[in-house]
Design a protein around this motif. Structure first.
Motif, PDB file in Angstrom:
ATOM      1  N   TYR A 162       3.053   2.462   4.666  1.00 17.96           N
ATOM      2  CA  TYR A 162       2.697   3.552   5.269  1.00 17.96           C
ATOM      3  C   TYR A 162       3.375   3.891   6.142  1.00 17.96           C
ATOM      4  O   TYR A 162       3.424   5.472   5.806  1.00 17.96           O
ATOM      5  CB  TYR A 162       1.170   3.075   5.291  1.00 17.96           C
ATOM      6  CG  TYR A 162       0.567   2.384   4.354  1.00 17.96           C
ATOM      7  CD1 TYR A 162      -0.300   3.580   3.425  1.00 17.96           C
ATOM      8  CD2 TYR A 162      -0.228   1.651   3.905  1.00 17.96           C
ATOM      9  CE1 TYR A 162      -0.869   2.888   1.608  1.00 17.96           C
ATOM     10  CE2 TYR A 162      -0.916   1.234   2.797  1.00 17.96           C
ATOM     11  CZ  TYR A 162      -1.813   1.515   1.854  1.00 17.96           C
ATOM     12  OH  TYR A 162      -2.239   1.490   0.754  1.00 17.96           O
ATOM     13  N   SER A 163       4.257   3.334   7.057  1.00 18.38           N
ATOM     14  CA  SER A 163       4.896   4.223   7.385  1.00 18.38           C
ATOM     15  C   SER A 163       6.489   4.617   6.745  1.00 18.38           C
ATOM     16  O   SER A 163       6.551   6.139   6.726  1.00 18.38           O
ATOM     17  CB  SER A 163       6.017   3.580   8.961  1.00 18.38           C
ATOM     18  OG  SER A 163       6.547   4.304   9.971  1.00 18.38           O
ATOM     19  N   TRP A 198       4.376   6.922   3.526  1.00 17.59           N
ATOM     20  CA  TRP A 198       3.816   7.894   4.017  1.00 17.59           C
ATOM     21  C   TRP A 198       3.663   8.707   4.737  1.00 17.59           C
ATOM     22  O   TRP A 198       2.918   9.239   5.830  1.00 17.59           O
ATOM     23  CB  TRP A 198       2.360   7.810   3.967  1.00 17.59           C
ATOM     24  CG  TRP A 198       1.800   7.430   2.503  1.00 17.59           C
ATOM     25  CD1 TRP A 198       2.718   5.868   1.746  1.00 17.59           C
ATOM     26  CD2 TRP A 198       1.925   8.195   1.011  1.00 17.59           C
ATOM     27  NE1 TRP A 198       2.007   6.568   0.446  1.00 17.59           N
ATOM     28  CE2 TRP A 198       1.869   7.093  -0.142  1.00 17.59           C
ATOM     29  CE3 TRP A 198       1.652   9.430   1.136  1.00 17.59           C
ATOM     30  CZ2 TRP A 198       1.551   8.208  -1.456  1.00 17.59           C
ATOM     31  CZ3 TRP A 198       1.767   9.824  -0.140  1.00 17.59           C
ATOM     32  CH2 TRP A 198       2.042   9.605  -1.566  1.00 17.59           C
ATOM     33  N   GLY A 199       4.625   8.311   6.217  1.00 12.65           N
ATOM     34  CA  GLY A 199       4.654   8.826   7.548  1.00 12.65           C
ATOM     35  C   GLY A 199       3.374   7.647   8.443  1.00 12.65           C
ATOM     36  O   GLY A 199       3.647   8.755  10.016  1.00 12.65           O
ATOM     37  N   PHE A 200       2.422   6.981   8.864  1.00 13.08           N
ATOM     38  CA  PHE A 200       1.334   6.918   9.313  1.00 13.08           C
ATOM     39  C   PHE A 200       2.748   5.877  10.093  1.00 13.08           C
ATOM     40  O   PHE A 200       2.671   5.227   9.844  1.00 13.08           O
ATOM     41  CB  PHE A 200       0.918   5.667   8.356  1.00 13.08           C
ATOM     42  CG  PHE A 200      -0.323   6.001   7.142  1.00 13.08           C
ATOM     43  CD1 PHE A 200      -0.140   7.827   6.794  1.00 13.08           C
ATOM     44  CD2 PHE A 200      -1.210   5.193   6.502  1.00 13.08           C
ATOM     45  CE1 PHE A 200      -0.926   8.356   5.443  1.00 13.08           C
ATOM     46  CE2 PHE A 200      -1.729   6.186   5.744  1.00 13.08           C
ATOM     47  CZ  PHE A 200      -1.564   7.735   5.006  1.00 13.08           C
ATOM     48  N   ARG A 247      -8.853  12.392   7.540  1.00 10.71           N
ATOM     49  CA  ARG A 247      -8.140  12.186   8.320  1.00 10.71           C
ATOM     50  C   ARG A 247      -8.172   9.936   8.600  1.00 10.71           C
ATOM     51  O   ARG A 247      -8.087   9.686   9.739  1.00 10.71           O
ATOM     52  CB  ARG A 247      -7.796  12.688   9.349  1.00 10.71           C
ATOM     53  CG  ARG A 247      -7.177  13.788   9.254  1.00 10.71           C
ATOM     54  CD  ARG A 247      -7.118  14.859  10.820  1.00 10.71           C
ATOM     55  NE  ARG A 247      -6.148  13.968  11.790  1.00 10.71           N
ATOM     56  CZ  ARG A 247      -4.817  14.125  11.678  1.00 10.71           C
ATOM     57  NH1 ARG A 247      -4.176  14.048  10.864  1.00 10.71           N
ATOM     58  NH2 ARG A 247      -4.478  13.598  12.667  1.00 10.71           N
ATOM     59  N   TRP A 294      -6.738   7.825   8.561  1.00  9.09           N
ATOM     60  CA  TRP A 294      -5.807   6.529   7.849  1.00  9.09           C
ATOM     61  C   TRP A 294      -5.523   7.860   9.251  1.00  9.09           C
ATOM     62  O   TRP A 294      -4.198   6.814   8.936  1.00  9.09           O
ATOM     63  CB  TRP A 294      -4.861   6.332   7.013  1.00  9.09           C
ATOM     64  CG  TRP A 294      -5.736   5.613   6.384  1.00  9.09           C
ATOM     65  CD1 TRP A 294      -5.898   4.220   6.723  1.00  9.09           C
ATOM     66  CD2 TRP A 294      -6.853   6.133   4.839  1.00  9.09           C
ATOM     67  NE1 TRP A 294      -7.016   3.721   5.521  1.00  9.09           N
ATOM     68  CE2 TRP A 294      -7.201   4.841   4.486  1.00  9.09           C
ATOM     69  CE3 TRP A 294      -7.216   7.121   4.219  1.00  9.09           C
ATOM     70  CZ2 TRP A 294      -8.119   4.622   3.112  1.00  9.09           C
ATOM     71  CZ3 TRP A 294      -7.941   6.911   3.108  1.00  9.09           C
ATOM     72  CH2 TRP A 294      -8.157   5.829   2.891  1.00  9.09           C
ATOM     73  N   THR A 346      -3.744  10.516   9.400  1.00  6.30           N
ATOM     74  CA  THR A 346      -3.285  11.273   8.989  1.00  6.30           C
ATOM     75  C   THR A 346      -3.845  12.442   7.848  1.00  6.30           C
ATOM     76  O   THR A 346      -4.206  11.675   6.957  1.00  6.30           O
ATOM     77  CB  THR A 346      -1.502  10.837   7.927  1.00  6.30           C
ATOM     78  OG1 THR A 346      -0.143   9.935   8.607  1.00  6.30           O
ATOM     79  CG2 THR A 346      -0.975  11.971   7.383  1.00  6.30           C
ATOM     80  N   ASP A 347      -3.240  13.504   7.548  1.00 11.97           N
ATOM     81  CA  ASP A 347      -4.122  14.229   6.629  1.00 11.97           C
ATOM     82  C   ASP A 347      -3.907  13.836   5.343  1.00 11.97           C
ATOM     83  O   ASP A 347      -2.831  13.781   4.685  1.00 11.97           O
ATOM     84  CB  ASP A 347      -3.935  15.414   6.728  1.00 11.97           C
ATOM     85  CG  ASP A 347      -4.650  16.024   7.713  1.00 11.97           C
ATOM     86  OD1 ASP A 347      -6.396  15.258   8.098  1.00 11.97           O
ATOM     87  OD2 ASP A 347      -3.747  17.145   8.511  1.00 11.97           O
TER      88      ASP A 347
END
Length: 163
Positions: free
Chosen positions: A25-26, A29-31, A147, A149, A151-152
């Motif tokens: 997810y990083s 998706w940038g989590f 949000r 998680w 992140t929007d």
């Protein structure tokens, strides 16, 4: 696939579940830290209270290393439905049918337990997972901006009636 096994909890499963989620997810998706901490705390808390009569946890391992997992949290199964959580596979295991096998285990467990329904939360854009969910009978039941998680995203709730 002879060296791949599906089992329940194994030592290291909590850390590996958090790591697999965090890395994927990083990258995709940038989590960040918030998400990884939520996964680690959630899996740890769930496994500490796991009741085998209503809850399930499955890992996929190759050569003793956890490379995937899924859970069924049945604590609210009678009122809200069983909650399918933490479904993930390492990149190297994708496309081998193991995601399908994990979902078969999870949904079959719900049926054997007599859970009337099962649901999961995900978000728009996870098309491969969505395909698997729909293959197993899950249908989109709700969408909303959120949000949860860190992140929007456009959150999606999928549900499957079993009764």
């Amino acid at each position: 696939m002879d060296d791949i096994s599906i089992a329940g909890y194994v030592p290291g499963a909590i850390g590996r579940a958090a790591e697999l989620h965090a890395l994927y997810y990083s990258r995709e998706w940038g989590f960040g830290l918030f998400f990884e901490a939520q996964v680690a705390a959630g899996v740890a808390g769930f496994l500490q209270r796991l009741d085998p009569a209503r809850d399930g946890f499955w890992t996929v391992s190759r050569a003793g290393r956890v490379l995937g997992c899924v859970a069924i949290d049945g604590a609210q199964a009678e009122t809200a439905g069983a909650h399918l959580r933490w479904f993930i596979l390492a990149d190297e295991l994708r496309g081998l049918g193991l995601g399908n096998r994990l979902l078969q285990e999870a949904v079959g467990f719900c049926r054997r337990c007599g859970h009337p329904s099962v649901f999961l939360w995900t978000f728009k854009g996870l098309d491969t997972a969505r395909h698997l969910y729909e293959k197993h009978g899950f249908r989109l039941a709700e969408e909303r901006q959120g949000r949860q998680w860190g992140t929007d995203v456009l959150e999606q709730r999928f549900a499957l009636a079993l009764a």
